[in-house]
Write a protein that holds these residues in place. Structure first.
Motif, PDB file in Angstrom:
ATOM      1  N   PHE A 117      -7.583  -9.791  -7.763  1.00 25.66           N
ATOM      2  CA  PHE A 117      -6.753  -8.733  -7.201  1.00 25.66           C
ATOM      3  C   PHE A 117      -5.332  -8.922  -7.703  1.00 25.66           C
ATOM      4  O   PHE A 117      -4.895 -10.051  -7.944  1.00 25.66           O
ATOM      5  CB  PHE A 117      -6.777  -8.778  -5.665  1.00 25.66           C
ATOM      6  N   SER A 118      -4.623  -7.831  -7.885  1.00 22.88           N
ATOM      7  CA  SER A 118      -3.219  -7.911  -8.280  1.00 22.88           C
ATOM      8  C   SER A 118      -2.446  -6.791  -7.593  1.00 22.88           C
ATOM      9  O   SER A 118      -3.028  -5.837  -7.088  1.00 22.88           O
ATOM     10  CB  SER A 118      -3.073  -7.827  -9.804  1.00 22.88           C
ATOM     11  N   ARG A 119      -1.145  -6.955  -7.592  1.00 18.69           N
ATOM     12  CA  ARG A 119      -0.293  -5.908  -7.018  1.00 18.69           C
ATOM     13  C   ARG A 119       0.111  -4.955  -8.128  1.00 18.69           C
ATOM     14  O   ARG A 119       0.519  -5.365  -9.204  1.00 18.69           O
ATOM     15  CB  ARG A 119       0.961  -6.511  -6.405  1.00 18.69           C
ATOM     16  N   LEU A 120       0.005  -3.694  -7.830  1.00 21.26           N
ATOM     17  CA  LEU A 120       0.410  -2.636  -8.754  1.00 21.26           C
ATOM     18  C   LEU A 120       1.301  -1.699  -7.957  1.00 21.26           C
ATOM     19  O   LEU A 120       0.848  -1.127  -6.949  1.00 21.26           O
ATOM     20  CB  LEU A 120      -0.828  -1.899  -9.284  1.00 21.26           C
ATOM     21  N   ASP A 121       2.548  -1.584  -8.359  1.00 20.73           N
ATOM     22  CA  ASP A 121       3.522  -0.780  -7.612  1.00 20.73           C
ATOM     23  C   ASP A 121       3.551  -1.173  -6.138  1.00 20.73           C
ATOM     24  O   ASP A 121       3.620  -0.327  -5.248  1.00 20.73           O
ATOM     25  CB  ASP A 121       3.229   0.717  -7.758  1.00 20.73           C
ATOM     26  N   GLY A 122       3.465  -2.496  -5.881  1.00 23.96           N
ATOM     27  CA  GLY A 122       3.546  -3.007  -4.521  1.00 23.96           C
ATOM     28  C   GLY A 122       2.255  -2.958  -3.720  1.00 23.96           C
ATOM     29  O   GLY A 122       2.213  -3.449  -2.600  1.00 23.96           O
ATOM     30  N   GLN A 123       1.199  -2.372  -4.270  1.00 22.73           N
ATOM     31  CA  GLN A 123      -0.075  -2.233  -3.552  1.00 22.73           C
ATOM     32  C   GLN A 123      -1.122  -3.143  -4.170  1.00 22.73           C
ATOM     33  O   GLN A 123      -1.225  -3.240  -5.390  1.00 22.73           O
ATOM     34  CB  GLN A 123      -0.588  -0.784  -3.634  1.00 22.73           C
ATOM     35  N   TRP A 124      -1.953  -3.773  -3.321  1.00 18.20           N
ATOM     36  CA  TRP A 124      -3.051  -4.585  -3.834  1.00 18.20           C
ATOM     37  C   TRP A 124      -4.126  -3.675  -4.428  1.00 18.20           C
ATOM     38  O   TRP A 124      -4.442  -2.631  -3.845  1.00 18.20           O
ATOM     39  CB  TRP A 124      -3.672  -5.423  -2.720  1.00 18.20           C
ATOM     40  N   VAL A 125      -4.659  -4.071  -5.592  1.00 14.10           N
ATOM     41  CA  VAL A 125      -5.755  -3.342  -6.225  1.00 14.10           C
ATOM     42  C   VAL A 125      -6.789  -4.341  -6.728  1.00 14.10           C
ATOM     43  O   VAL A 125      -6.469  -5.490  -7.048  1.00 14.10           O
ATOM     44  CB  VAL A 125      -5.284  -2.446  -7.399  1.00 14.10           C
ATOM     45  N   TYR A 126      -8.026  -3.897  -6.798  1.00 15.68           N
ATOM     46  CA  TYR A 126      -9.116  -4.680  -7.366  1.00 15.68           C
ATOM     47  C   TYR A 126      -8.936  -4.710  -8.871  1.00 15.68           C
ATOM     48  O   TYR A 126      -8.801  -3.666  -9.512  1.00 15.68           O
ATOM     49  CB  TYR A 126     -10.454  -4.026  -6.981  1.00 15.68           C
ATOM     50  N   ALA A 127      -8.948  -5.928  -9.454  1.00 19.67           N
ATOM     51  CA  ALA A 127      -8.686  -6.061 -10.883  1.00 19.67           C
ATOM     52  C   ALA A 127      -9.862  -6.660 -11.653  1.00 19.67           C
ATOM     53  O   ALA A 127      -9.705  -7.114 -12.771  1.00 19.67           O
ATOM     54  CB  ALA A 127      -7.431  -6.911 -11.097  1.00 19.67           C
TER      55      ALA A 127
END
Length: 131
Positions: A117-127
């Motif tokens: 998981f990583s943060r994208l524009d401050g939001q957690w996303v499945y990576a």
């Protein structure tokens, strides 16, 4: 929401809360999951409730599929979090190892995955899956 099952009373993610107060608030867009583990739990619940829009919205765009067609024969029944690294409110990356239980035509099964998981524009996303 055509075709989506009714929202369950207790949250499928396994936390001791109602769906409405737990993962439902993330699915409705009222809040964002503050940790990688809560995002993982909310994504499991989205699989359990058929919320493909949420799954796509919380998938990193680098490898997000154009669409999802979940297997309607699978009924996701239980989630076990086995371990996690990082992924807290102060991190930008994290991993969650989990075991997801399901039934298919009355037969139990399980899937184990170690997800990134990583943060994208401050939001957690499945990576994706840890290699």
């Amino acid at each position: 929401m055509g075709g989506m099952p009714a929202a369950p009373a207790s949250c499928p993610c396994g936390l001791p809360a109602s769906y409405q107060d737990c993962c439902g608030r993330f699915h409705r867009g009222e809040a964002s999951a503050p940790t990688a583990e809560l995002l993982m739990r909310s994504r499991f619940t989205a699989f359990a409730t058929g919320d493909t829009a949420y799954l796509l919205r919380t998938w990193h765009p680098t490898d997000r599929p154009a669409r999802l067609d979940p297997d309607r024969r699978l009924r996701w029944t239980r989630l076990e979090i086995l371990s996690s690294t990082g992924g807290s409110v102060i991190h930008t990356e994290g991993t969650v190892r989990f075991r997801a239980h399901y039934t298919e035509r009355g037969r139990p099964g399980e899937v184990e995955e170690h997800s990134r998981f990583s943060r994208l524009d401050g939001q957690w996303v499945y990576a994706g899956v840890v290699q």
